[in-house]
Design an enzyme around this catalytic site. Sequence first.
Site, mmCIF file in Angstrom:
data_model
loop_
_atom_site.group_PDB
_atom_site.id
_atom_site.type_symbol
_atom_site.label_atom_id
_atom_site.label_comp_id
_atom_site.label_asym_id
_atom_site.label_seq_id
_atom_site.Cartn_x
_atom_site.Cartn_y
_atom_site.Cartn_z
ATOM 1 N N ARG A 1 0.765 -1.289 -0.106
ATOM 2 C CA ARG A 1 0.033 0.099 0.180
ATOM 3 C C ARG A 1 0.806 1.330 -0.112
ATOM 4 O O ARG A 1 0.609 2.204 -0.881
ATOM 5 C CB ARG A 1 -1.034 -0.036 1.205
ATOM 6 N N HIS B 1 -5.909 -0.547 -6.681
ATOM 7 C CA HIS B 1 -4.594 -1.254 -6.184
ATOM 8 C C HIS B 1 -4.410 -1.640 -4.759
ATOM 9 O O HIS B 1 -4.729 -0.466 -4.202
ATOM 10 C CB HIS B 1 -3.478 -0.932 -6.847
ATOM 11 N N GLU B 2 -4.400 -2.643 -4.186
ATOM 12 C CA GLU B 2 -4.069 -3.294 -2.860
ATOM 13 C C GLU B 2 -5.117 -2.455 -1.965
ATOM 14 O O GLU B 2 -4.829 -2.036 -0.871
ATOM 15 C CB GLU B 2 -2.789 -2.451 -2.304
ATOM 16 N N GLY B 3 -6.421 -2.650 -2.355
ATOM 17 C CA GLY B 3 -7.667 -2.007 -1.661
ATOM 18 C C GLY B 3 -8.232 -0.750 -2.111
ATOM 19 O O GLY B 3 -7.466 0.376 -2.147
ATOM 20 N N GLN C 1 -10.159 1.334 2.194
ATOM 21 C CA GLN C 1 -9.324 1.910 3.192
ATOM 22 C C GLN C 1 -10.263 2.731 4.101
ATOM 23 O O GLN C 1 -9.616 2.987 5.272
ATOM 24 C CB GLN C 1 -8.305 3.058 2.276
#
Length: 583
Positions: free
Chosen positions: A301, A436-438, A443
């Site tokens: 992240r 990407h990545e959540g 978040q």
Amino acid sequence: MSDVLIAREELDFLLWDWLGLDRVIARHSPDMVDRESADAILDLSARLAADSFLTHYKDADRIEPSLHGGAVHALPEIGAALRAYAELGLFSASFPVERGGMGLPGLLANASFAQFLAANVATAAYPMLTTANARLLLAFANEAQIEQFALPQIAGRWFGTMCLSEPQAGSNLADVSTRAVADGADALGDRYRLSGNKMWISGGDHDLAENIVHLVLAKVVGADGTIGAGTRGLSLFVVPKILPAGDRNDIAVAGLNHKMGYRGTTNCLLNFGERDGAIGWIVGAPGQGLPQMFKMMNEARIGVALGAAALGYRGYRHALAYARDRTQGRPPGAGAGPSQPIIGHPDVRDMLLAAKCYGEGALALVLYCAKLVDEAEHDPDAEALLGLLTPIAKTWASEYGLAADDIAIQVHGGYGYTRDFDVEQLWRDNRLNPIHEGTTGIQALDLVGRKLRDGAALGLLRDRIALTVAGAAGQPQLASLAADLDAWWQRIAAAAGGLKGVDPAVMAANATALLRAFGHGVAGWLWLDRALLCVDAPDEPFRGGKLWACRYFFEREMPRIDAWLRPVEARSDLVAAVPADFL
């Protein structure tokens, strides 16, 4: 155009003047690096990024990876660039010397890596994933697994992936269906046979490295045929493409995903266990897969945020250079005469100031978090603050880095959306980063549901903001901004507290709005903090420019917080209550 990568003056200001890299080095690795060697690393990174990564930026976008003969083939220039990166030891930059690393503090390693992300984010994605994979193994794997799988990645000979998502289970990892059946034990630990499908695997297959080390989340099948439920049933396995004996593992590429950006990064649908089961070794204890994987996810992240910031900063630099050269029309009051550079038009200056605030602000935010990573090794408060700021950095950098690239297209006018200029590709590459990545929504739920739960981390953040407010209050040109920042944060903190104990649906409905207000509040704080270093040089273009950007952010951007906070303060149920049929 290497001059549109990250300006060395910008990095020097952030690293040495603002973040105190000299103090980080003194505490982290005084025997490994000093100011002279750190500067040499930054110089070397800038040259390699320009000479080996930037040179195939557009080719890698145009010539996508291909799947034939059961294998994925990538542009050869990508492999050449990554070999040069490995030969200089940059895969190992932030790893301990005893593990074959250079022992650099994370702040310096991230500043170095930012140049490569700015030059070619798709090629830079391979080392980003590889180093995060190796770092997880160092933290949780046994010594034999570290020797076999982590050290070759630290050396840059093997690359790594993270295999979480599945076709039916994207971000909801509780629905992971990949299975692992015990298959005895050997020198590497307890061995399993895995079967299942993994989707959206960046770097999942290619011909760029000797081997690929997959970290795979799966559920262990018990002796009675039962499997663990939900995320607590997830275990982590290290599953190489090529087994230690040299045989090909039972992993097949079922297809390639074709994305709008990052096209040089292979992205695969992988089938594990089409025959007898893919051989893998469990990392740590069964049922610990998700907590272990969070180490890699959180590092990724920050990596995604750094890439988004670098792309946004590069877009701003392109727009600035174009606006200084492009002549069209005459600004108000200029009278008759030849066309003048468009940077003279107030609307263009407005856009450039916004892009400057976003690009430079995102870079500062992520490097601040990189410093917290170093501090967290010996300071629990820094670790707590890093946890709080990780969803902020990931979201704010990815959304506003993208906004900077959007502005860059607009500044270029009709040329901006043609492929003759880099800014349209920068936008396409950066558009992936809010996912990407959540996603932003994920978040937001992390921030509201976990990171703000007990209020301790928020208290630490408020303490640091208070120091900035106190310093700025004593500077006449910043005093009003200090008062504004303090008022905004009182309101943000109160709104966050007001969501505690409310109906979960109402909390979820307001989480993203709070995240956005929080992100702008953090960005405003860091702009004011950096402005404090510039008050003695208001007429010098670089530092004076920071003062103008800080003023712009407070006048034009911070008022957005009001719009985001109003529904949060009212605990609005609008988006939770609207019937799906009415959308």
